[in-house]
Write an enzyme that holds these catalytic residues in place. Structure first.
Site, short mmCIF file in Angstrom:
data_model
loop_
_atom_site.label_atom_id
_atom_site.label_comp_id
_atom_site.label_asym_id
_atom_site.label_seq_id
_atom_site.Cartn_x
_atom_site.Cartn_y
_atom_site.Cartn_z
N ASP A 186 -15.64 1.97 6.96
CA ASP A 186 -14.66 2.93 6.47
C ASP A 186 -15.28 3.91 5.49
OD1 ASP A 186 -11.90 3.96 5.94
OD2 ASP A 186 -12.34 3.16 3.95
N ARG A 200 -15.46 12.21 7.66
CA ARG A 200 -14.18 12.89 7.84
C ARG A 200 -13.93 13.90 6.73
NH1 ARG A 200 -10.33 8.27 7.49
NH2 ARG A 200 -8.72 9.86 7.76
N LYS A 247 -9.10 -1.78 5.28
CA LYS A 247 -9.32 -2.21 3.89
C LYS A 247 -8.29 -3.24 3.46
CE LYS A 247 -9.38 1.95 1.98
NZ LYS A 247 -9.51 2.99 3.01
N HIS A 253 0.84 -1.19 0.00
CA HIS A 253 0.00 0.00 0.00
C HIS A 253 0.88 1.24 0.00
CE1 HIS A 253 -3.28 2.77 0.80
NE2 HIS A 253 -2.48 3.35 1.67
#
Length: 449
Positions: free
Chosen positions: A171, A178, A197, A92
């Site tokens: 999420d 957010r 995730k 990632h």
């Protein structure tokens, strides 16, 4: 999805907001109650937003961060890849300009005997997204069902898709909140978002590429290191093999910025060419993925394996196979000139002679967005053909009138605002920079390598 227990039913959201507001640490049961309530809609947005702001202002303990990640992870489906005997490993990146390594790494690491189940995202703001790059390949499908995802993984050892509706639904809800309440920047919330995730993929190991510099979200290296350490520890608490590389984003990675252009550059790397910095970072990341996945005994051995696989042409063949399995037109892989392209070019020439001593990297990414190659809002469409080719990078000598970069666009009018931004992005001085920043600033790993 977990249901509130009898003890959880006695919680009051306002008490949990106050507890965090006053600097207290929430228990795993309290965090699970909040996440379940957010996911199911039983806790109103305004209360979750208040709690998120309290987290931004007060922070979280490592235990709270792990509990939040666990609750978000288990708010939906966790993929079971146990039917594949090989170890599963993913990478990632926190995002940057010209950051395209995933397209090289997935097939490269799969050829080395590991399984790479990549669930990626789209670009937002000045950073590009892996899914947008892949969709510049005509026909390429990123929205596979889970059974289709399994079939491609079994056939080619790698598959690259977007987040499904069932993976970490908490999420999606929390990130949407957010995004509109000024609470994106908390490293604790960023960690839980990313890790929930990624852990849902069913991997055994995860490598983190945490960018730092003018083109990264984490401009200061100490902030990048803090986030990296937080994510590594959180993953380890979940029983995963973890490491993080802090890598440089003070200039675009490679030469190409823009979706189809970046696919073209990845194909060059898979053929053994491409820009030195992009090729080197792919080899470094690949080496760590092999090491974490157990395909090599050391990182050095992993890098040698990565070099051999690229040189053999097998990584390109595997990429081509994955594209075909996911519905993409393999003719553009064999002949990248078939990728979406613009007919118009605009050069950005230097007004000074000297050396490139600094690049406002984020502005390079923003210029690509202005051209239509990225999105300011999630609902914006993306033009796969537009982009920027960077000719001069840090430390390069430049003459007056020499091109710094070339804009790929549809007209002069479209290029004008991007051109101005690119001209302002370069600092050119009479002498070269005193120090060259390394590509990998540091490694976050608890063991010996």
């Amino acid at each position: 999805m977990s249901q509130p227990s009898v003890s959880q039913s006695s919680f009051r959201v306002i008490d949990l907001i106050r507890k965090k507001r006053d600097g207290g640490a929430l228990s795993p049961a309290e965090i699970e109650y909040l996440v379940d309530g957010c996911t199911q809609g039983s806790i109103p947005d305004y209360q979750m937003a208040a709690w998120l702001m309290a987290v931004v202002l007060r922070g979280m303990t490592r235990e709270e961060t792990a509990a939040l990640t666990h609750a978000m992870l288990h708010s939906g489906e966790v993929l079971d890849l146990g039917f594949l005997p090989a170890r599963k490993v993913d990478k990632h990146s926190t995002g940057g300009v010209g950051d395209k390594t995933s397209l090289v790494l997935a097939p490269l690491v799969a050829v080395g005997g590991l399984v790479v189940p990549m669930i990626s995202g789209r670009g937002l703001g000045h950073t590009g997204g892996t899914l947008d790059k892949l969709e510049s390949i005509p026909g390429f499908r990123v929205g596979l069902t889970v059974p289709e995802f399994h079939r491609v993984l079994k056939a080619s050892g790698c598959c690259m898709i977007g987040q499904t509706e069932k993976i970490a639904p908490a999420d999606r809800k929390l990130y949407a909140l957010r995004d509109v309440t000024g609470t994106v920047e908390s490293p604790y919330l960023i960690c839980a978002s990313i890790m929930s995730k990624k852990l849902a993929e069913g991997t055994d190991a995860l490598l983190l590429d945490v960018k730092t510099g003018s083109g990264a979200f984490m401009k200061k290296e100490e902030d990048a290191v803090f986030l990296a350490e937080l994510m590594v520890e959180t993953g380890e608490r979940m029983g995963k093999q973890m490491a993080a590389l802090i890598t440089d984003m003070n200039q675009p990675l490679g030469r190409m910025v823009g979706n189809a252009l970046e696919v073209q550059e990845c194909i060059e790397v898979l053929h053994g060419g491409g820009p030195p910095d992009l090729r080197e970072l792919c080899l470094e990341l690949g080496a760590w993925m092999f090491y974490l996945g157990g395909a090599s005994k050391t990182v050095t051995e992993g890098k040698q394996l990565a070099e051999q696989i690229i040189a053999s042409g097998k990584a390109f063949d595997r990429f081509r196979q994955m594209v075909e399995f996911q519905g993409g037109d393999v003719r553009v892989i064999d002949d990248p000139a078939r990728l979406p392209a613009t007919k118009h070019r605009v050069e950005v020439a230097s007004h000074l002679a000297g050396y490139v001593t600094a690049i406002a990297c984020e502005q390079i990414g923003t210029a690509c967005v202005i051209l239509g190659g990225g999105r300011e809002r999630k609902e914006d469409s993306v033009d796969p053909a537009v982009g920027i080719v960077v000719h001069k990078k840090l430390g390069d000598k430049v003459s007056i009138g020499e091109p710094l970069c070339t804009i790929h666009c549809h007209s002069d009018a479209q290029a004008a605002p991007a051109k101005q931004l690119l001209e302002e992005s370069y600092e050119i001085m009479p002498t070269p920079p005193a120090h060259k920043q390394p590509l990998v600033h540091r490694v976050i790993y608890k063991g010996q390598f």
